[in-house]
Each structure stands twice: as structure tokens, then as C-alpha cells.
Design a protein around this motif. Structure first.
Motif, PDB file in Angstrom:
ATOM      1  N   LEU B 165      22.902  -1.396 -56.406  1.00 49.64           N
ATOM      2  CA  LEU B 165      23.789  -1.790 -55.711  1.00 49.64           C
ATOM      3  C   LEU B 165      25.062  -0.698 -56.118  1.00 49.64           C
ATOM      4  CD1 LEU B 165      25.401  -5.323 -55.988  1.00 49.64           C
ATOM      5  CD2 LEU B 165      26.299  -4.731 -58.518  1.00 49.64           C
ATOM      6  N   HIS B 166      25.037  -0.168 -55.935  1.00 41.74           N
ATOM      7  CA  HIS B 166      25.945   0.657 -55.963  1.00 41.74           C
ATOM      8  C   HIS B 166      25.770   2.052 -55.072  1.00 41.74           C
ATOM      9  CE1 HIS B 166      28.685   1.459 -59.873  1.00 41.74           C
ATOM     10  NE2 HIS B 166      27.781   0.980 -59.964  1.00 41.74           N
ATOM     11  N   HIS B 167      24.669   1.678 -54.491  1.00 45.22           N
ATOM     12  CA  HIS B 167      23.695   2.664 -53.005  1.00 45.22           C
ATOM     13  C   HIS B 167      24.252   1.580 -51.557  1.00 45.22           C
ATOM     14  CE1 HIS B 167      20.626   4.263 -50.299  1.00 45.22           C
ATOM     15  NE2 HIS B 167      20.500   2.990 -49.961  1.00 45.22           N
ATOM     16  N   ASP B 176      15.193   6.628 -50.536  1.00 43.02           N
ATOM     17  CA  ASP B 176      14.778   5.675 -49.683  1.00 43.02           C
ATOM     18  C   ASP B 176      13.858   4.741 -50.868  1.00 43.02           C
ATOM     19  OD1 ASP B 176      16.011   5.722 -47.781  1.00 43.02           O
ATOM     20  OD2 ASP B 176      14.303   5.761 -46.122  1.00 43.02           O
ATOM     21  N   SER B 177      12.395   5.676 -51.551  1.00 44.34           N
ATOM     22  CA  SER B 177      12.002   5.162 -52.376  1.00 44.34           C
ATOM     23  C   SER B 177      12.328   4.445 -53.582  1.00 44.34           C
ATOM     24  CB  SER B 177      10.397   5.371 -52.473  1.00 44.34           C
ATOM     25  OG  SER B 177      11.446   6.865 -53.478  1.00 44.34           O
ATOM     26  N   VAL B 178      13.194   5.224 -54.311  1.00 47.15           N
ATOM     27  CA  VAL B 178      14.185   4.588 -55.211  1.00 47.15           C
ATOM     28  C   VAL B 178      14.535   3.627 -55.434  1.00 47.15           C
ATOM     29  CG1 VAL B 178      16.004   5.520 -57.241  1.00 47.15           C
ATOM     30  CG2 VAL B 178      14.362   7.484 -55.760  1.00 47.15           C
ATOM     31  N   PHE B 179      15.747   3.519 -54.222  1.00 45.68           N
ATOM     32  CA  PHE B 179      16.740   2.645 -53.873  1.00 45.68           C
ATOM     33  C   PHE B 179      15.062   1.343 -53.359  1.00 45.68           C
ATOM     34  CE2 PHE B 179      18.162  -0.834 -50.151  1.00 45.68           C
ATOM     35  CZ  PHE B 179      18.833  -1.469 -51.009  1.00 45.68           C
ATOM     36  N   ASP B 180      14.569   1.356 -53.174  1.00 46.64           N
ATOM     37  CA  ASP B 180      12.879   0.049 -53.192  1.00 46.64           C
ATOM     38  C   ASP B 180      13.085  -0.214 -54.535  1.00 46.64           C
ATOM     39  OD1 ASP B 180      13.314   0.438 -50.220  1.00 46.64           O
ATOM     40  OD2 ASP B 180      11.377   0.968 -50.154  1.00 46.64           O
ATOM     41  N   LEU B 181      13.218   0.489 -54.814  1.00 44.67           N
ATOM     42  CA  LEU B 181      12.346   0.262 -56.401  1.00 44.67           C
ATOM     43  C   LEU B 181      13.444  -0.839 -57.140  1.00 44.67           C
ATOM     44  CD1 LEU B 181      10.655   3.290 -57.503  1.00 44.67           C
ATOM     45  CD2 LEU B 181       9.521   0.929 -57.463  1.00 44.67           C
ATOM     46  N   ARG B 242      17.628   9.439 -63.716  1.00 47.41           N
ATOM     47  CA  ARG B 242      17.987  10.388 -64.387  1.00 47.41           C
ATOM     48  C   ARG B 242      17.891  11.204 -63.243  1.00 47.41           C
ATOM     49  NH1 ARG B 242      17.401   8.771 -69.943  1.00 47.41           N
ATOM     50  NH2 ARG B 242      16.406   7.551 -70.522  1.00 47.41           N
ATOM     51  N   ASP B 243      16.491  11.357 -62.394  1.00 45.31           N
ATOM     52  CA  ASP B 243      16.371  12.972 -61.450  1.00 45.31           C
ATOM     53  C   ASP B 243      17.592  12.945 -60.531  1.00 45.31           C
ATOM     54  OD1 ASP B 243      14.828  13.567 -63.133  1.00 45.31           O
ATOM     55  OD2 ASP B 243      13.253  12.470 -61.637  1.00 45.31           O
ATOM     56  N   ASN B 244      17.552  11.699 -60.286  1.00 45.82           N
ATOM     57  CA  ASN B 244      19.536  11.870 -58.629  1.00 45.82           C
ATOM     58  C   ASN B 244      20.595  11.414 -58.734  1.00 45.82           C
ATOM     59  OD1 ASN B 244      17.459  11.720 -55.832  1.00 45.82           O
ATOM     60  ND2 ASN B 244      16.365  10.737 -57.807  1.00 45.82           N
ATOM     61  N   LEU B 245      20.340  11.809 -60.290  1.00 45.26           N
ATOM     62  CA  LEU B 245      22.005  10.721 -60.547  1.00 45.26           C
ATOM     63  C   LEU B 245      22.662  11.667 -61.825  1.00 45.26           C
ATOM     64  CD1 LEU B 245      22.381   6.976 -61.025  1.00 45.26           C
ATOM     65  CD2 LEU B 245      22.631   8.561 -58.631  1.00 45.26           C
ATOM     66  N   ASP B 246      24.079  12.215 -61.618  1.00 49.61           N
ATOM     67  CA  ASP B 246      24.242  13.006 -62.164  1.00 49.61           C
ATOM     68  C   ASP B 246      25.221  11.955 -63.415  1.00 49.61           C
ATOM     69  OD1 ASP B 246      27.454  11.550 -62.104  1.00 49.61           O
ATOM     70  OD2 ASP B 246      27.753  13.083 -60.148  1.00 49.61           O
ATOM     71  N   LYS B 247      25.607  12.743 -65.060  1.00 54.51           N
ATOM     72  CA  LYS B 247      24.716  11.768 -65.956  1.00 54.51           C
ATOM     73  C   LYS B 247      26.301  10.496 -65.976  1.00 54.51           C
ATOM     74  CE  LYS B 247      22.368  13.625 -69.562  1.00 54.51           C
ATOM     75  NZ  LYS B 247      21.356  13.064 -69.143  1.00 54.51           N
ATOM     76  N   THR B 248      27.288  10.808 -65.609  1.00 56.22           N
ATOM     77  CA  THR B 248      28.829   9.670 -65.662  1.00 56.22           C
ATOM     78  C   THR B 248      28.279   8.847 -64.778  1.00 56.22           C
ATOM     79  OG1 THR B 248      30.070  11.837 -66.213  1.00 56.22           O
ATOM     80  CG2 THR B 248      30.860   9.524 -65.227  1.00 56.22           C
ATOM     81  N   ALA B 249      27.455   9.411 -63.296  1.00 57.47           N
ATOM     82  CA  ALA B 249      26.786   7.744 -62.747  1.00 57.47           C
ATOM     83  C   ALA B 249      25.361   7.186 -63.786  1.00 57.47           C
ATOM     84  CB  ALA B 249      25.880   8.161 -61.433  1.00 57.47           C
ATOM     85  N   LEU B 250      25.008   8.361 -63.970  1.00 57.92           N
ATOM     86  CA  LEU B 250      23.346   7.167 -64.611  1.00 57.92           C
ATOM     87  C   LEU B 250      24.158   6.360 -65.993  1.00 57.92           C
ATOM     88  CD1 LEU B 250      20.485   7.644 -64.556  1.00 57.92           C
ATOM     89  CD2 LEU B 250      20.984   9.372 -66.788  1.00 57.92           C
ATOM     90  N   TYR B 251      25.332   7.048 -66.466  1.00 60.21           N
ATOM     91  CA  TYR B 251      24.801   6.156 -67.577  1.00 60.21           C
ATOM     92  C   TYR B 251      25.893   5.208 -67.391  1.00 60.21           C
ATOM     93  CZ  TYR B 251      24.455   9.995 -71.383  1.00 60.21           C
ATOM     94  OH  TYR B 251      23.489  10.928 -72.316  1.00 60.21           O
TER      95      TYR B 251
END
Lengths: 320, 320
Positions: B165-167, B176-181, B242-251
Motif C-alpha cells: 500500500l505504501h508503494h 519490483d520483485s518485493v512489491f510483487d510478493l 527488513r533489507d529495503n526499509l528503514d526502521k521507522t517504515a519497517l515498524y
């Protein structure tokens, strides 16, 4: 006000239905069905400018949203028990919500209905009620049970809600006093629950008239594989409508107008006294308007002179 | 195409549920409840631009409309049985409807759900599903049953739907590959029915995560009158997030993003092996993320270093 504050403040009300094990506020409500009963389910969705005017009073809106669903239970001969309300609301405006909920719970209480769940979301004004009713096992007033020779009956008076709507649309103008009577029925139709239950032992097919007598009786005829013959002048309506409208407008309202939520039902001729007694016992006028004949789903309507009545429209189409 | 043609063509499908005595097409459906079972009821309303994008594929839309309701049954430990679908549709466009209905019935079949009724009306795209499920009498995974000392568990992986949704909103961009998942989870969340039923004998409180872990677990805590301590790094998510987002976005996604429709539940510590076995038996990953502590409804989240995690928002508010 946040959603959950809203739900807590307006929708969690003390409920006394011992068969409801878990009410509003969890992922789902839990009820315990009573032995010996089947359950009936019906849903109706009401959308702004389609089923109600945008400026409708919240108390009238709440009444109608629930009443049309209770009416479906009446048409099955069922006792309404539980309801789920989903609401799309443009904002959470407290006085509006308080009036809406007070009216909703007043009607629910009058018909023994417990609100057990639902959903609220921000959006254009939109409602869905799912209602659950109880029927003695194996009994139900179905659409497909009409038999040749049955009488056709209706409850109450037809055409009032449609006449009020035409007055709003300015198709024609009613005198104020007549409009008031009709508007009352349009806004606050009376679900015929007591009649439906009283008819259960001997009526055959039944349905509530939401889309017009011709169309709704037509469903019974198609489902049952029979024709019917009804007499336009026998269909009860408000006498002032007969006085104020020409025949085309009158028949349009009475025979093809919806929204009165009266019942149309069939019963064997041998049960005429029982039907009249069911009407008396439930405080609901009942009128015999015709009979079921051999055929394959056609409705034949004749006027006082025995000439066929041809309607411009059979009734409300939800996609026209 | 008229409403009744539509209903006949797309919604009357052969159904084989012997407990459904009367299906779609009457004023109400009639079902016979089975002895020894309670019934669960839940409704969800989904509105255009609020719960789905206007250009959503009809097959994805139908899937989600039903799946979020089935998920509520999973959260109670119930077996979904019957559903009523109300739909507001701007027009009756056949190819759109065919795709919508094929997807709806495919999902219903997979979860043993029979469509027994509903309503269709012209209007802005809007849906309401009411679902009915069965539970062994007196059993239910309620929100108010968490006890001090319980473990807190979640199924599957969290944050994927929110990341997608944020994407879409361009808060951040995913490869792309992460978004698809992530988009796959957002469009086609998997209701955890088998897990919910497997947990029924020993889990205490449960709820599905539709509005974000923090908010939905918060409901359990408030209803149960307890606190919880959870460990942000223990909450399972997609490693690529975890690899693509900073902690604030990830959490934000993992702890406060909704729409994954995983389960959060509590169970006694003595049942850890049983929970893991329930996960294996139902083919659903389960992860222990914290525990229930004494308190009055607070959720305490700590990071890998033991520092408190403060979220900008607890999750989705339906009226913000």
C-alpha cells in the motif's frame, strides 16, 4: 471521535437475549440456536439517493434500514431475532448518530431483535442490515408453494409509499393531508411479523411487497409455476388516492409501486376464515384480491369492467 | 440485463449443502443449524477508494470481499459455512460480473462456504458480506480471554500488505520483485481457518490483524484487562522488507500496518509444543513474539536493544 469510541458509545447496549453468548465487539458474535428451529437469513443494502433521500431524518432512516429487513422475516413467517448493521458514514456526527441509534434500537426492541454485530466505515452514506430469524423446523412461507385454486391475499393498503414518492418527484401533487398519510407509510412501513407468524400454519406462498405487487406476486407465480388472476379494484388502498388520482396513476401506485412492505400471500380457499382470523389476531387488515390459476407464471389483472389492466411498468427494477 | 436475470445467471449455482433448506431467491434463506454447535456471525463492508482501488481486478476484489469475512471466522476458531453478499454496482457489465463471481465462488468452495443470499442494487461500487460459521458449543477464541503469563503468537508474516500500500501511495518504493510478493498478500490474503480450528482446544484469546498488530492486539489487551510485552524483531516479516526499509517504515508496516489478515493469539506457555503442532498441521507458520503481563490494556514493544518502540500510529482508524 474514533471508530471504536463510536461503537462503544452508541452500539454496545445492554442486551438481554440469553441465546447471544457474545455480542458486539469481538471478531464475530456467537449465538446458540434453539433446538427445533430453522434459521432464516436476509440482507438488504440501502444506498443514498437510491433508497432514501440525502436529507432524510436520521430517525426515519434508521427505522427503514431495519424495518425492510424485519419485513423479509415477516414474509417467511419467521420471528426476527438478531441483526448485523454495516454503515458507511461520511463523518461521525454525534447528534445525528444519537438520533439514528435511538430509533434503530427502539424498533429492534419492539420486534425482539438484538443487534449482535456489523461494521462501520467512513464513506458515502450506505447501510446493510443482515437479519436472522427463527422458524419452527421445516416451516417457511416460500415463494414456490402457491397452488392452483389458492386465494391471493394482501395485507394492509397498497400504493401509499409510491404515491408519496411521486409527490416528491412531482409526477403529481397530493393534497397535504393525503401526502402526510402516504409519507408516513413510505418512511415508516410496518413489518407484518405477527401476521406472517399467524399465517404459518395454513398459508402457502408469501412475499413482502417491496418492488410492487405485480412484480412481487410475479415472483411467486414464476417460482410456483402457476398464473394468477387479480382484480384491480379489490386491491385495498387509501380511499383518498382513488379520489385524487386518475386510473393510470392509481394503478401505477397500487399495482406497481413498491415500498409499502405489505405481504402478498396465497392460501387454500378452505382457509378463508382462518386467514381473516389471523388478520384479526395480528391487528392487520387482510383482503382477498384474486386467485391462483393454471399457467406458467403470468399475472392477469382485470378492472371493474373485467377488462385487462396493462401496466406501464411492473415495478421497481434495481438496475434501471 | 435486469436485476433478476443477473441474479439468476450469476448467483444461483448448484449448491450441495444439505443444511441449506432454501437458498438464494426467496425473501430469505433457510438453514438448519446442527445440534451441538453455536453459530458465529460477522459482517464487513468494503467501499470503493476506502478498502480497494477503483481499478482493482474483479477477481481480486471478489476474493478480498469474501476473504476478510472468512478471516473473522478463523479468528473465532469457527468453520465458515454460509455467506450473504450485498453489492452496489454502477452497472451490470457481464464480463466484469463473470470474473467477479467465478473468483467469489472459487474461494467459497475452497473454504466450504455456501452463498445463501444477499442483495444487489445500482450504486457506487460497495460490498457487504455477512458470514456465518459453526463452532462446537461453548467454544470460541474470544478477545477477552488472554491471561497473564500467556505467550503471544502470530501466524504468517506481517507488514507485506501495508508495504504494498505504501508503494502504491509512493511513501516509499519497493523493488519490483518485493512489491510483487507484498501486493499478492494485499490482494489475496489467506484466511487462517485451519489454524484457528486447530488452536481451538488450547489457545485463549485470538483476533485477526486487519487494522495493524498494535491496534488489534490492543483490543485483546483491553478486553482481557492485561498488558503485553512484544519484541519488534521477533515479529515475522518478509526478509526483503527488513533489507529495503528503514526502521521507522519497517515498524510502521509490521507493527501498525493492517490488511495481512494473519492471526494474533495467546496461549498458555505449557502449550508451546501444541501451538507449533497446530501450525504444522494447518500448514501455517506460527511465531512467538512476546507475552501477556499484568496491567490494564497497555502494549509495550521493545526493539533488539530492549528500548521501547514508539509508533507514529497504532494502525488503521476507520474514520480518519
Amino acid at each position: 471521535m474514533k471508530e471504536f469510541d463510536f461503537i462503544r458509545r452508541y452500539l454496545y447496549r445492554a442486551q438481554t437475549d440469553a441465546d447471544v453468548l457474545l455480542g458486539i465487539g469481538d471478531d464475530a458474535a456467537v449465538v446458540r440456536p434453539r433446538a427445533g428451529y430453522d434459521l432464516c437469513f436476509s440482507s438488504d443494502m440501502l444506498l443514498k439517493n437510491r433508497h432514501f433521500f440525502e436529507n432524510v431524518a436520521p430517525a426515519d432512516l434508521a427505522y427503514k434500514v431495519l424495518a425492510v429487513n424485519i419485513s423479509d422475516m415477516a414474509a417467511m413467517g419467521a420471528a426476527p431475532r438478531w441483526a448485523l448493521l454495516s454503515a458507511g458514514l461520511p463523518q461521525l456526527q454525534e447528534s445525528w448518530l444519537a438520533e439514528f441509534c435511538d430509533s434503530l434500537f427502539a424498533l429492534a426492541r419492539r420486534f425482539g431483535v438484538t443487534l449482535i454485530g456489523g461494521d462501520t466505515t467512513k464513506g458515502d452514506l450506505a447501510f446493510n442490515v443482515t437479519i436472522v430469524g427463527e422458524l419452527p423446523q421445516g416451516r417457511a412461507l416460500r415463494r414456490d408453494a402457491a397452488q392452483i385454486g389458492d386465494d391471493v391475499w394482501v395485507s394492509g393498503r397498497l400504493g401509499l409509499a409510491a404515491a408519496a414518492l411521486h409527490h416528491h418527484w412531482q409526477t403529481f401533487a397530493l393534497p397535504d393531508s393525503v401526502f402526510d398519510l402516504c409519507e408516513r407509510v413510505r418512511l415508516r412501513p410496518e413489518p407484518r411479523v405477527a401476521l406472517g407468524q399467524a399465517l404459518l400454519p395454513f398459508a402457502r406462498a408469501a412475499q413482502d411487497i417491496s418492488d410492487g405487487l405485480a412484480q412481487d406476486l410475479g415472483h411467486i407465480l414464476q417460482a410456483s409455476g402457476v398464473d394468477a388472476e387479480i382484480f384491480a379494484e379489490e386491491v385495498p388502498t387509501l380511499p383518498q388516492l382513488r379520489d385524487n388520482l386518475d386510473k393510470t396513476a392509481l394503478y401505477g401506485c397500487v399495482l406497481a409501486g413498491g415500498d409499502d412492505y405489505e405481504l402478498v400471500f396465497t392460501a387454500p380457499q378452505s382457509c378463508r376464515a382462518a386467514v381473516l382470523e389471523a388478520g384479526r389476531a395480528s391487528g392487520t387488515p387482510v383482503t382477498r384480491i384474486g386467485r391462483i390459476t393454471e399457467g406458467c407464471g403470468r399475472l392477469n389483472i382485470s378492472d371493474a369492467a373485467g377488462r385487462p389492466v396493462v401496466l406501464a411498468s411492473l415495478g421497481f427494477d434495481h438496475f434501471e
